[in-house]
Motif scaffolding. Sequence first.
Motif, PDB file in Angstrom:
ATOM      1  N   GLY A 140      47.345  33.878  -8.282  1.00 30.00           N
ATOM      2  CA  GLY A 140      48.196  33.640  -9.674  1.00 30.00           C
ATOM      3  C   GLY A 140      47.828  34.650 -10.800  1.00 30.00           C
ATOM      4  O   GLY A 140      47.886  34.048 -12.218  1.00 30.00           O
ATOM      5  N   ILE A 141      47.606  35.860 -10.698  1.00 28.59           N
ATOM      6  CA  ILE A 141      47.244  36.592 -11.851  1.00 28.59           C
ATOM      7  C   ILE A 141      48.320  37.175 -12.628  1.00 28.59           C
ATOM      8  O   ILE A 141      48.594  37.297 -13.958  1.00 28.59           O
ATOM      9  CB  ILE A 141      46.618  38.087 -11.154  1.00 28.59           C
ATOM     10  CG1 ILE A 141      45.107  37.630 -10.738  1.00 28.59           C
ATOM     11  CG2 ILE A 141      46.326  39.059 -12.238  1.00 28.59           C
ATOM     12  CD1 ILE A 141      44.213  38.894 -10.151  1.00 28.59           C
ATOM     13  N   VAL A 142      49.634  37.571 -11.938  1.00 26.27           N
ATOM     14  CA  VAL A 142      50.814  38.066 -12.477  1.00 26.27           C
ATOM     15  C   VAL A 142      51.492  36.725 -13.220  1.00 26.27           C
ATOM     16  O   VAL A 142      52.007  35.907 -11.933  1.00 26.27           O
ATOM     17  CB  VAL A 142      51.416  38.887 -11.796  1.00 26.27           C
ATOM     18  CG1 VAL A 142      52.930  39.258 -12.360  1.00 26.27           C
ATOM     19  CG2 VAL A 142      50.822  40.299 -11.296  1.00 26.27           C
ATOM     20  N   ALA A 143      51.655  36.315 -14.167  1.00 24.86           N
ATOM     21  CA  ALA A 143      52.387  35.484 -14.383  1.00 24.86           C
ATOM     22  C   ALA A 143      52.720  35.630 -16.186  1.00 24.86           C
ATOM     23  O   ALA A 143      52.165  36.263 -16.761  1.00 24.86           O
ATOM     24  CB  ALA A 143      51.684  34.006 -14.248  1.00 24.86           C
ATOM     25  N   GLY A 241      62.781  37.255 -12.125  1.00 25.47           N
ATOM     26  CA  GLY A 241      61.686  37.086 -13.222  1.00 25.47           C
ATOM     27  C   GLY A 241      60.399  36.796 -12.940  1.00 25.47           C
ATOM     28  O   GLY A 241      60.146  36.984 -11.688  1.00 25.47           O
ATOM     29  N   LEU A 242      59.570  36.282 -13.684  1.00 25.08           N
ATOM     30  CA  LEU A 242      58.482  35.995 -13.345  1.00 25.08           C
ATOM     31  C   LEU A 242      58.049  34.345 -13.090  1.00 25.08           C
ATOM     32  O   LEU A 242      58.960  33.468 -13.639  1.00 25.08           O
ATOM     33  CB  LEU A 242      57.358  36.233 -14.501  1.00 25.08           C
ATOM     34  CG  LEU A 242      56.999  37.748 -14.968  1.00 25.08           C
ATOM     35  CD1 LEU A 242      56.043  37.950 -16.004  1.00 25.08           C
ATOM     36  CD2 LEU A 242      56.152  38.440 -13.529  1.00 25.08           C
ATOM     37  N   MET A 243      57.144  34.088 -12.308  1.00 26.05           N
ATOM     38  CA  MET A 243      57.191  32.612 -11.839  1.00 26.05           C
ATOM     39  C   MET A 243      55.636  32.244 -12.883  1.00 26.05           C
ATOM     40  O   MET A 243      54.824  33.020 -12.947  1.00 26.05           O
ATOM     41  CB  MET A 243      56.905  32.330 -10.548  1.00 26.05           C
ATOM     42  CG  MET A 243      57.974  32.888  -9.519  1.00 26.05           C
ATOM     43  SD  MET A 243      57.210  32.716  -8.064  1.00 26.05           S
ATOM     44  CE  MET A 243      58.155  33.674  -6.929  1.00 26.05           C
ATOM     45  N   LEU A 244      55.803  30.953 -13.476  1.00 24.41           N
ATOM     46  CA  LEU A 244      54.425  30.430 -13.592  1.00 24.41           C
ATOM     47  C   LEU A 244      53.775  29.616 -12.650  1.00 24.41           C
ATOM     48  O   LEU A 244      54.256  28.759 -11.970  1.00 24.41           O
ATOM     49  CB  LEU A 244      54.665  29.542 -14.999  1.00 24.41           C
ATOM     50  CG  LEU A 244      53.300  28.951 -15.399  1.00 24.41           C
ATOM     51  CD1 LEU A 244      52.224  29.851 -16.085  1.00 24.41           C
ATOM     52  CD2 LEU A 244      53.544  27.680 -16.421  1.00 24.41           C
ATOM     53  N   ARG A 245      52.891  30.278 -11.908  1.00 25.60           N
ATOM     54  CA  ARG A 245      52.132  29.861 -10.697  1.00 25.60           C
ATOM     55  C   ARG A 245      50.811  29.416 -10.888  1.00 25.60           C
ATOM     56  O   ARG A 245      49.946  29.430 -11.816  1.00 25.60           O
ATOM     57  CB  ARG A 245      51.898  31.017  -9.656  1.00 25.60           C
ATOM     58  CG  ARG A 245      53.053  31.671  -8.934  1.00 25.60           C
ATOM     59  CD  ARG A 245      52.753  32.980  -8.191  1.00 25.60           C
ATOM     60  NE  ARG A 245      52.259  33.950  -9.013  1.00 25.60           N
ATOM     61  CZ  ARG A 245      51.402  34.991  -8.480  1.00 25.60           C
ATOM     62  NH1 ARG A 245      50.754  34.524  -7.174  1.00 25.60           N
ATOM     63  NH2 ARG A 245      50.842  35.791  -9.159  1.00 25.60           N
ATOM     64  N   ARG A 246      50.910  28.130 -10.124  1.00 23.91           N
ATOM     65  CA  ARG A 246      49.621  27.361 -10.203  1.00 23.91           C
ATOM     66  C   ARG A 246      49.196  26.921  -8.704  1.00 23.91           C
ATOM     67  O   ARG A 246      49.828  25.632  -8.171  1.00 23.91           O
ATOM     68  CB  ARG A 246      49.391  26.225 -11.039  1.00 23.91           C
ATOM     69  CG  ARG A 246      48.314  25.476 -11.209  1.00 23.91           C
ATOM     70  CD  ARG A 246      48.258  24.538 -12.388  1.00 23.91           C
ATOM     71  NE  ARG A 246      47.065  23.777 -12.648  1.00 23.91           N
ATOM     72  CZ  ARG A 246      46.000  24.281 -13.371  1.00 23.91           C
ATOM     73  NH1 ARG A 246      46.126  25.587 -14.146  1.00 23.91           N
ATOM     74  NH2 ARG A 246      44.905  23.501 -13.793  1.00 23.91           N
ATOM     75  N   GLY A 247      48.134  27.453  -8.061  1.00 25.51           N
ATOM     76  CA  GLY A 247      47.903  27.258  -6.752  1.00 25.51           C
ATOM     77  C   GLY A 247      46.427  26.215  -6.529  1.00 25.51           C
ATOM     78  O   GLY A 247      45.547  26.438  -7.468  1.00 25.51           O
ATOM     79  N   PHE A 261      51.113  25.693  -3.032  1.00 20.17           N
ATOM     80  CA  PHE A 261      51.704  26.732  -3.934  1.00 20.17           C
ATOM     81  C   PHE A 261      52.582  26.080  -4.793  1.00 20.17           C
ATOM     82  O   PHE A 261      53.699  25.321  -4.292  1.00 20.17           O
ATOM     83  CB  PHE A 261      52.330  27.710  -3.006  1.00 20.17           C
ATOM     84  CG  PHE A 261      53.127  28.874  -3.963  1.00 20.17           C
ATOM     85  CD1 PHE A 261      52.407  29.925  -4.423  1.00 20.17           C
ATOM     86  CD2 PHE A 261      54.433  28.525  -4.343  1.00 20.17           C
ATOM     87  CE1 PHE A 261      53.115  30.650  -5.417  1.00 20.17           C
ATOM     88  CE2 PHE A 261      55.080  29.341  -5.036  1.00 20.17           C
ATOM     89  CZ  PHE A 261      54.533  30.495  -5.644  1.00 20.17           C
ATOM     90  N   ILE A 262      52.479  25.962  -6.194  1.00 19.87           N
ATOM     91  CA  ILE A 262      53.541  25.292  -7.031  1.00 19.87           C
ATOM     92  C   ILE A 262      53.839  26.370  -8.131  1.00 19.87           C
ATOM     93  O   ILE A 262      53.041  27.211  -8.611  1.00 19.87           O
ATOM     94  CB  ILE A 262      52.846  24.185  -7.634  1.00 19.87           C
ATOM     95  CG1 ILE A 262      52.583  23.167  -6.790  1.00 19.87           C
ATOM     96  CG2 ILE A 262      53.746  23.706  -8.789  1.00 19.87           C
ATOM     97  CD1 ILE A 262      51.687  22.025  -7.355  1.00 19.87           C
ATOM     98  N   CYS A 263      55.268  26.644  -8.346  1.00 19.11           N
ATOM     99  CA  CYS A 263      55.447  27.511  -9.418  1.00 19.11           C
ATOM    100  C   CYS A 263      56.694  26.975 -10.203  1.00 19.11           C
ATOM    101  O   CYS A 263      57.616  26.078 -10.028  1.00 19.11           O
ATOM    102  CB  CYS A 263      55.918  28.986  -8.639  1.00 19.11           C
ATOM    103  SG  CYS A 263      57.410  28.818  -7.411  1.00 19.11           S
ATOM    104  N   PHE A 264      56.726  27.618 -11.369  1.00 21.93           N
ATOM    105  CA  PHE A 264      57.842  26.976 -12.211  1.00 21.93           C
ATOM    106  C   PHE A 264      58.518  28.405 -12.807  1.00 21.93           C
ATOM    107  O   PHE A 264      58.029  29.181 -13.183  1.00 21.93           O
ATOM    108  CB  PHE A 264      56.977  26.310 -13.589  1.00 21.93           C
ATOM    109  CG  PHE A 264      55.984  25.237 -13.419  1.00 21.93           C
ATOM    110  CD1 PHE A 264      56.595  23.920 -13.108  1.00 21.93           C
ATOM    111  CD2 PHE A 264      54.899  25.574 -12.856  1.00 21.93           C
ATOM    112  CE1 PHE A 264      55.625  22.885 -12.768  1.00 21.93           C
ATOM    113  CE2 PHE A 264      54.046  24.572 -12.444  1.00 21.93           C
ATOM    114  CZ  PHE A 264      54.095  23.074 -12.694  1.00 21.93           C
TER     115      PHE A 264
END
Length: 314
Positions: A140-143, A241-247, A261-264
Amino acid sequence: MSLTGSLVAELGVRVRAVTTRAGDAALGGLPPGDLTVTVGVGPRVVAAVDSDLPGARALPGFDREEMSESARGGDLMIQVCASDPQTVTLADAALRAWLQEQSAAPLWSQHGFRPPVPPSPPGQARQRVPVRNLLGFLDGIVAPHTGRELDKEVWLPAPSRVRGGTVLVVRRLRLDTARFLALDLAQQERAVGRRRVDGAPLSGGGRDTPVDLGAKSPQGRYLVPAMAHARRAHPSGTGSGLMLRRGYSYANGPEDHGLLFICFQRELRTFVATQQRLDDGDELASFATATASGTFLVLPGSTGARPLGTSLFS
């Protein structure tokens, strides 16, 4: 169960109680600490209100999926998070018991965990810190990071029914960790497109340095390989676009462990376009199999004056 506005509003009351009231009976008298509860509603529910709303479309099927229909989609999503696993267990049990009293039948659930995040230096705000997954790499680095980026990529500005919400995608990915970890380090890093030790892209720089997809070796080879995950998932290649990811890592047994894997994002297309590009070719994806999946409209937060789901169901 029919998911009605009144049921969602009452769920919001119970969520506020368990997350804000110290000594609540549902937590056995334990303080809630940093407990949070996120609530989302599924595409069928959103489409019944307005089929043109964000969140009204279900996920399509993708490659490398092994899941029953009971592990796909759903009308209601509840995510319970806290640093203390006891708090998570008790809050989840209380909300689950109440929903069952309302004739809600659970489709699937999954416990996930993350490594501890080091405390921020005194006087500094807590920073978003990527954590390592079961493959040993930072995730989850790119966010989006700044408030402006979050407003652009994550939060829904309109229409009024969904303003302040977002579109969530959740995928349970079983990882073939044994096969991946059997690769030598250089092969692992080529599959990911980043260095394992610090998360820096193979194109150079540090962890937060943007990936340079044009960087080449003196021999003319791309430093970030053609099928590396960092290249294939890059927004410049997906046109999204970009995702806000939280794994979160999960472990259901020796043969079933991996990544929750969860993304917003504002638009479901952001995830769909990215996943379809990975299906077309991504070396890291060959080590992952999706076993559960869904998308939900995350409802704006509630207050005593504005019950949960008011804008959507009114």
